[in-house]
Design an enzyme around this catalytic site. Structure first.
Site, mmCIF file in Angstrom:
data_model
loop_
_atom_site.group_PDB
_atom_site.id
_atom_site.type_symbol
_atom_site.label_atom_id
_atom_site.label_comp_id
_atom_site.label_asym_id
_atom_site.label_seq_id
_atom_site.Cartn_x
_atom_site.Cartn_y
_atom_site.Cartn_z
ATOM 1 N N ASP A 65 -33.862 -9.173 -50.636
ATOM 2 C CA ASP A 65 -32.763 -8.250 -50.841
ATOM 3 C C ASP A 65 -33.056 -7.464 -52.122
ATOM 4 O O ASP A 65 -33.822 -7.920 -52.980
ATOM 5 C CB ASP A 65 -31.458 -9.045 -50.961
ATOM 6 C CG ASP A 65 -30.298 -8.196 -51.437
ATOM 7 O OD1 ASP A 65 -30.001 -7.182 -50.783
ATOM 8 O OD2 ASP A 65 -29.697 -8.557 -52.474
ATOM 9 N N ASP A 67 -30.434 -5.136 -54.237
ATOM 10 C CA ASP A 67 -29.395 -5.016 -55.252
ATOM 11 C C ASP A 67 -28.992 -6.371 -55.830
ATOM 12 O O ASP A 67 -28.588 -7.274 -55.103
ATOM 13 C CB ASP A 67 -28.159 -4.337 -54.666
ATOM 14 C CG ASP A 67 -28.433 -2.920 -54.188
ATOM 15 O OD1 ASP A 67 -29.464 -2.355 -54.582
ATOM 16 O OD2 ASP A 67 -27.602 -2.386 -53.421
#
Length: 312
Positions: A65, A67
């Site tokens: 991922d 963010d």
């Protein structure tokens, strides 16, 4: 948007729009892979002390991922700041971006309404612009707002997979173009991201499917793994958000990085590996080498945005 045969004719466990978003992201990522493979790889701090990842295991890969996992804050918000600097929109929209970023940094987790608001704003801003124009601007914005926000600890984890000869992919709700730039700058294999529709190289202001978020991420990883001949039980995934539990649950080596409270609780219950780079303390962890966290930043300053009014 036509999809290749390897993305069709299989049982679908998520909504049709989630599947379409995931498959579109996987296809876009595969098209980028050959170009990104030529990019140089930056060095990383530290080295893994365990035998994972296994060197030479070509059926293993890692999915990160973006963010708050690889980068402090949200890529979409940083991108918005860069577009404002270039007069793509007015101060009112910048104030909204600033509020969303401040909330994201303070809460340490995603808010569905804020993320939807940001996506709609971004789509309206880029509508009518050429993809090539936004890619060129994205390179500049990375240098201005993103390069200094990469977590060295997470970067070291990604480098360990690269050093073992494995492919490493970003998997993010951010636009695939932005995600691709970040992946290339970090020397990663490629990126799966939200695919915005374009016709003749010009953005239409619509998405292909839906944002690559939650179940759509899992669908993207599943589709890419099938196309690449990966064994998901030998793959690793990394995220900070409980929204990514579907993706983390797909792989044999799930990692909670800078986790929100829901993911931290779930990871502890499941015995998943944890690592927190936001503070000067070690997070509870299972089987993750300490050396991977050398040089981790302390979290960065909270966005100091003076919000005069919220969008109704």
């Amino acid at each position: 948007m036509a999809l290749p045969a390897w993305l069709t004719s299989r049982k679908r466990s998520a909504t049709a729009r989630s599947v379409l978003a995931g498959e579109a992201a996987a296809e876009a990522a595969r098209k980028q892979e050959q170009e990104l493979a030529a990019a140089g790889r930056e060095g990383a701090e530290g080295a893994w002390e365990a035998e994972f990842p296994v060197a030479g295991d070509v059926r293993a890969a890692a999915f990160f991922d973006l963010d708050n996992t690889v980068m402090q804050g949200a890529a979409l918000f940083h991108f918005g700041r860069g577009l404002y600097k270039r007069k793509f929109f007015r101060k009112r929209e910048l104030t909204r971006f600033a509020w969303q970023q401040a909330y994201f940094r303070l809460a340490g987790s995603e808010n569905a309404d804020h993320m939807q608001d940001a996506r709609e704003s971004a789509l309206s801003i880029v509508k009518g612009h050429r993809v090539s124009e936004l890619m060129a601007i994205g390179e500049e914005i990375y240098d201005e707002y993103m390069a200094g926000r990469i977590w060295p600890g997470t970067r070291a984890l990604a480098q360990a997979h690269l050093d073992a000869g494995q492919k490493v992919w970003l998997v993010t709700a951010a636009p695939v173009e932005t995600a691709t730039i970040i992946a290339r700058r970090l020397g990663l294999t490629g990126a799966l991201g939200t695919v915005a529709e374009s016709v003749g190289g010009v953005y239409t202001g619509r998405l292909v499917g839906e944002p690559l978020h939650g179940p759509a991420k899992a669908e993207a990883v599943r589709a890419l793994a099938a196309a690449e001949g990966l064994d998901l039980d030998r793959c690793a995934a990394y995220s900070d958000s409980a929204n990514d539990i579907p993706m983390l649950s797909l792989v044999g080596y799930p990692y909670a990085i800078n986790p929100d409270s829901r993911l931290r609780a779930h990871a502890r219950e499941m015995g998943w590996r944890l690592r927190d780079y936001r503070r000067g303390r070690k997070a509870a962890k299972v089987g993750i080498p300490a050396a991977a966290g050398v040089g981790a930043l302390a979290g960065g300053a909270v966005a100091a945005a003076a919000v005069q009014r919220r969008r109704r």
